[in-house]
Design a protein around this motif. Structure first.
Motif, PDB file in Angstrom:
ATOM      1  N   ASP A 166     -34.671  -9.084 -30.650  1.00 52.84           N
ATOM      2  CA  ASP A 166     -34.113 -10.121 -29.791  1.00 52.84           C
ATOM      3  C   ASP A 166     -32.730 -10.469 -30.313  1.00 52.84           C
ATOM      4  O   ASP A 166     -32.493 -10.413 -31.508  1.00 52.84           O
ATOM      5  N   THR A 167     -31.858 -10.887 -29.420  1.00 51.11           N
ATOM      6  CA  THR A 167     -30.642 -11.579 -29.828  1.00 51.11           C
ATOM      7  C   THR A 167     -30.772 -13.022 -29.371  1.00 51.11           C
ATOM      8  O   THR A 167     -31.399 -13.294 -28.341  1.00 51.11           O
ATOM      9  N   TYR A 168     -30.219 -13.951 -30.141  1.00 50.89           N
ATOM     10  CA  TYR A 168     -30.392 -15.354 -29.785  1.00 50.89           C
ATOM     11  C   TYR A 168     -29.159 -16.166 -30.144  1.00 50.89           C
ATOM     12  O   TYR A 168     -28.357 -15.782 -30.999  1.00 50.89           O
ATOM     13  N   LEU A 169     -29.020 -17.284 -29.456  1.00 51.97           N
ATOM     14  CA  LEU A 169     -28.000 -18.290 -29.733  1.00 51.97           C
ATOM     15  C   LEU A 169     -28.715 -19.543 -30.198  1.00 51.97           C
ATOM     16  O   LEU A 169     -29.823 -19.852 -29.730  1.00 51.97           O
ATOM     17  N   LEU A 170     -28.086 -20.298 -31.104  1.00 56.34           N
ATOM     18  CA  LEU A 170     -28.716 -21.507 -31.615  1.00 56.34           C
ATOM     19  C   LEU A 170     -27.715 -22.650 -31.672  1.00 56.34           C
ATOM     20  O   LEU A 170     -26.518 -22.453 -31.835  1.00 56.34           O
ATOM     21  N   ALA A 171     -28.243 -23.847 -31.541  1.00 56.79           N
ATOM     22  CA  ALA A 171     -27.473 -25.083 -31.726  1.00 56.79           C
ATOM     23  C   ALA A 171     -28.347 -26.047 -32.505  1.00 56.79           C
ATOM     24  O   ALA A 171     -29.571 -26.062 -32.345  1.00 56.79           O
ATOM     25  N   GLY A 172     -27.712 -26.842 -33.385  1.00 55.04           N
ATOM     26  CA  GLY A 172     -28.486 -27.764 -34.204  1.00 55.04           C
ATOM     27  C   GLY A 172     -27.694 -28.983 -34.615  1.00 55.04           C
ATOM     28  O   GLY A 172     -26.455 -28.980 -34.598  1.00 55.04           O
ATOM     29  N   TYR A 173     -28.433 -30.014 -34.994  1.00 53.45           N
ATOM     30  CA  TYR A 173     -27.806 -31.257 -35.450  1.00 53.45           C
ATOM     31  C   TYR A 173     -28.744 -31.918 -36.451  1.00 53.45           C
ATOM     32  O   TYR A 173     -29.970 -31.886 -36.300  1.00 53.45           O
ATOM     33  N   GLY A 174     -28.140 -32.523 -37.497  1.00 55.10           N
ATOM     34  CA  GLY A 174     -28.954 -33.200 -38.495  1.00 55.10           C
ATOM     35  C   GLY A 174     -28.095 -33.808 -39.578  1.00 55.10           C
ATOM     36  O   GLY A 174     -26.968 -34.252 -39.328  1.00 55.10           O
ATOM     37  N   ASN A 175     -28.624 -33.803 -40.818  1.00 58.34           N
ATOM     38  CA  ASN A 175     -27.935 -34.413 -41.960  1.00 58.34           C
ATOM     39  C   ASN A 175     -27.745 -33.405 -43.076  1.00 58.34           C
ATOM     40  O   ASN A 175     -28.578 -32.512 -43.276  1.00 58.34           O
ATOM     41  N   ILE A 176     -26.644 -33.565 -43.806  1.00 54.56           N
ATOM     42  CA  ILE A 176     -26.408 -32.798 -45.015  1.00 54.56           C
ATOM     43  C   ILE A 176     -26.195 -33.777 -46.161  1.00 54.56           C
ATOM     44  O   ILE A 176     -25.412 -34.729 -46.051  1.00 54.56           O
ATOM     45  N   GLU A 177     -26.921 -33.574 -47.260  1.00 52.72           N
ATOM     46  CA  GLU A 177     -26.776 -34.416 -48.450  1.00 52.72           C
ATOM     47  C   GLU A 177     -25.729 -33.772 -49.358  1.00 52.72           C
ATOM     48  O   GLU A 177     -25.900 -32.634 -49.815  1.00 52.72           O
ATOM     49  N   LEU A 178     -24.650 -34.511 -49.617  1.00 55.50           N
ATOM     50  CA  LEU A 178     -23.584 -34.042 -50.489  1.00 55.50           C
ATOM     51  C   LEU A 178     -23.721 -34.679 -51.867  1.00 55.50           C
ATOM     52  O   LEU A 178     -24.579 -35.547 -52.087  1.00 55.50           O
ATOM     53  N   SER A 179     -22.866 -34.273 -52.773  1.00 51.12           N
ATOM     54  CA  SER A 179     -22.943 -34.787 -54.137  1.00 51.12           C
ATOM     55  C   SER A 179     -22.648 -36.274 -54.218  1.00 51.12           C
ATOM     56  O   SER A 179     -23.072 -36.943 -55.167  1.00 51.12           O
ATOM     57  N   ASN A 180     -21.912 -36.836 -53.241  1.00 53.97           N
ATOM     58  CA  ASN A 180     -21.559 -38.255 -53.314  1.00 53.97           C
ATOM     59  C   ASN A 180     -22.055 -39.090 -52.136  1.00 53.97           C
ATOM     60  O   ASN A 180     -21.950 -40.309 -52.166  1.00 53.97           O
ATOM     61  N   ASN A 181     -22.601 -38.468 -51.090  1.00 52.11           N
ATOM     62  CA  ASN A 181     -23.155 -39.242 -49.974  1.00 52.11           C
ATOM     63  C   ASN A 181     -23.915 -38.305 -49.034  1.00 52.11           C
ATOM     64  O   ASN A 181     -23.978 -37.088 -49.247  1.00 52.11           O
ATOM     65  N   THR A 182     -24.495 -38.876 -47.991  1.00 55.64           N
ATOM     66  CA  THR A 182     -25.176 -38.109 -46.944  1.00 55.64           C
ATOM     67  C   THR A 182     -24.458 -38.349 -45.627  1.00 55.64           C
ATOM     68  O   THR A 182     -24.127 -39.488 -45.282  1.00 55.64           O
ATOM     69  N   THR A 183     -24.199 -37.271 -44.887  1.00 62.67           N
ATOM     70  CA  THR A 183     -23.447 -37.380 -43.643  1.00 62.67           C
ATOM     71  C   THR A 183     -24.074 -36.491 -42.579  1.00 62.67           C
ATOM     72  O   THR A 183     -24.912 -35.627 -42.877  1.00 62.67           O
ATOM     73  N   SER A 184     -23.655 -36.696 -41.329  1.00 64.42           N
ATOM     74  CA  SER A 184     -24.193 -35.896 -40.227  1.00 64.42           C
ATOM     75  C   SER A 184     -23.549 -34.505 -40.203  1.00 64.42           C
ATOM     76  O   SER A 184     -22.435 -34.305 -40.702  1.00 64.42           O
ATOM     77  N   GLU A 185     -24.265 -33.569 -39.600  1.00 66.26           N
ATOM     78  CA  GLU A 185     -23.814 -32.173 -39.547  1.00 66.26           C
ATOM     79  C   GLU A 185     -24.221 -31.558 -38.216  1.00 66.26           C
ATOM     80  O   GLU A 185     -25.319 -31.801 -37.720  1.00 66.26           O
ATOM     81  N   ALA A 186     -23.325 -30.761 -37.636  1.00 61.97           N
ATOM     82  CA  ALA A 186     -23.619 -30.017 -36.413  1.00 61.97           C
ATOM     83  C   ALA A 186     -23.431 -28.528 -36.689  1.00 61.97           C
ATOM     84  O   ALA A 186     -22.619 -28.134 -37.535  1.00 61.97           O
ATOM     85  N   THR A 187     -24.184 -27.694 -35.973  1.00 60.36           N
ATOM     86  CA  THR A 187     -24.096 -26.258 -36.207  1.00 60.36           C
ATOM     87  C   THR A 187     -24.275 -25.487 -34.918  1.00 60.36           C
ATOM     88  O   THR A 187     -24.997 -25.913 -34.004  1.00 60.36           O
ATOM     89  N   LEU A 188     -23.602 -24.332 -34.819  1.00 63.42           N
ATOM     90  CA  LEU A 188     -23.750 -23.371 -33.732  1.00 63.42           C
ATOM     91  C   LEU A 188     -23.838 -21.984 -34.354  1.00 63.42           C
ATOM     92  O   LEU A 188     -23.165 -21.708 -35.362  1.00 63.42           O
ATOM     93  N   GLY A 189     -24.642 -21.097 -33.763  1.00 61.20           N
ATOM     94  CA  GLY A 189     -24.766 -19.793 -34.373  1.00 61.20           C
ATOM     95  C   GLY A 189     -25.321 -18.736 -33.444  1.00 61.20           C
ATOM     96  O   GLY A 189     -25.692 -19.003 -32.298  1.00 61.20           O
ATOM     97  N   VAL A 190     -25.363 -17.511 -33.966  1.00 63.67           N
ATOM     98  CA  VAL A 190     -25.928 -16.359 -33.270  1.00 63.67           C
ATOM     99  C   VAL A 190     -26.821 -15.620 -34.250  1.00 63.67           C
ATOM    100  O   VAL A 190     -26.669 -15.748 -35.478  1.00 63.67           O
TER     101      VAL A 190
END
Length: 235
Positions: A166-190
């Protein structure tokens, strides 16, 4: 008489159309056609691509993942280990979650700056002439995902067998924890998935992700790339 012939012709046409439609849906897996083609020209080596053997409606898939990150903080290099959980609504759509735990190492440039700062601090602890660089690195990420599988097919490797993909496309949203804080993150991919058997699949995936990193003197938009290999198991 004419009416009976018309009904018979319509019935024959619908039967032929149903047979052709079945052949298209099965990716050319008709054994009878294969035997006829073999009889016409026995010197030509032919292979039959069998019907799709994995049903993906109302099923869960677990997929451990290993990935490498391209970009981000200039002094840091990141690799991830994690897991994906996909719920396949039907063969074309799935939803799920992704969790990655990050492993970080300084780049050669970052290590050189840390060594200089350590030397300066040892020589003049109260007023070093060279400061440690601020390095913002990811610790973990959690994303909700939507996947769309627009293309499905099969590849024949001769006597070695047939690979379903299969080939697929993806989209996502969530949180990323960094060394000094936590922030929102968005992603797109294949990605592309190869089915090894009815339950086991291998996915090759690339996605772009975006988040903000807070430094002492600025806020920087981070746009990174993530390439991953996943091994999935269909429950």
């Amino acid at each position: 008489m004419m009416k009976s012939l018309l009904i018979l012709a319509l019935f024959a046409s619908s039967t032929a159309f149903a047979q052709v439609e079945q052949e298209l849906d099965s990716f050319g897996g008709n054994e009878a056609l294969y035997m006829k083609a073999k009889a016409l020209n026995p010197e030509v080596e032919s292979d039959v691509v069998q019907n799709r053997f994995s049903q993906r409606t109302n099923r869960f898939e677990l997929a451990p993942e290993f990935s490498g990150v391209f970009g981000g903080d200039a002094y840091n290099r990141t690799t991830n280990a994690g897991i994906n959980v996909h719920y396949h609504i039907n063969p074309s759509w799935s939803v799920g979650v992704k969790y990655n735990y990050a492993f970080n190492n300084l780049t050669p440039e970052g290590q050189s700056m840390v060594d200089k700062a350590s030397k300066a601090a040892a020589e003049n602890p109260k007023d070093p002439n060279y400061l440690f660089p601020q390095v913002i690195y990811p610790k973990s990420e959690t994303l909700a995902l939507v996947n769309w599988y627009p293309v499905v097919g099969k590849l024949s490797f001769g006597k070695l067998g047939v690979a379903h993909f299969d080939t697929y496309l993806l989209a996502g949203y969530g949180n990323i924890e960094l060394s000094n804080n936590t922030t929102s993150e968005a992603t797109l991919g294949v990605g592309m998935g190869f089915w090894i058997n009815k339950n086991l699949t291998t996915r090759l995936e690339y996605r772009a992700q975006q988040y903000k990193a807070e430094y002492y003197d600025k806020t920087q938009d981070m746009l990174t790339g993530v390439g991953s290999v996943q091994m999935g198991w269909m429950l």
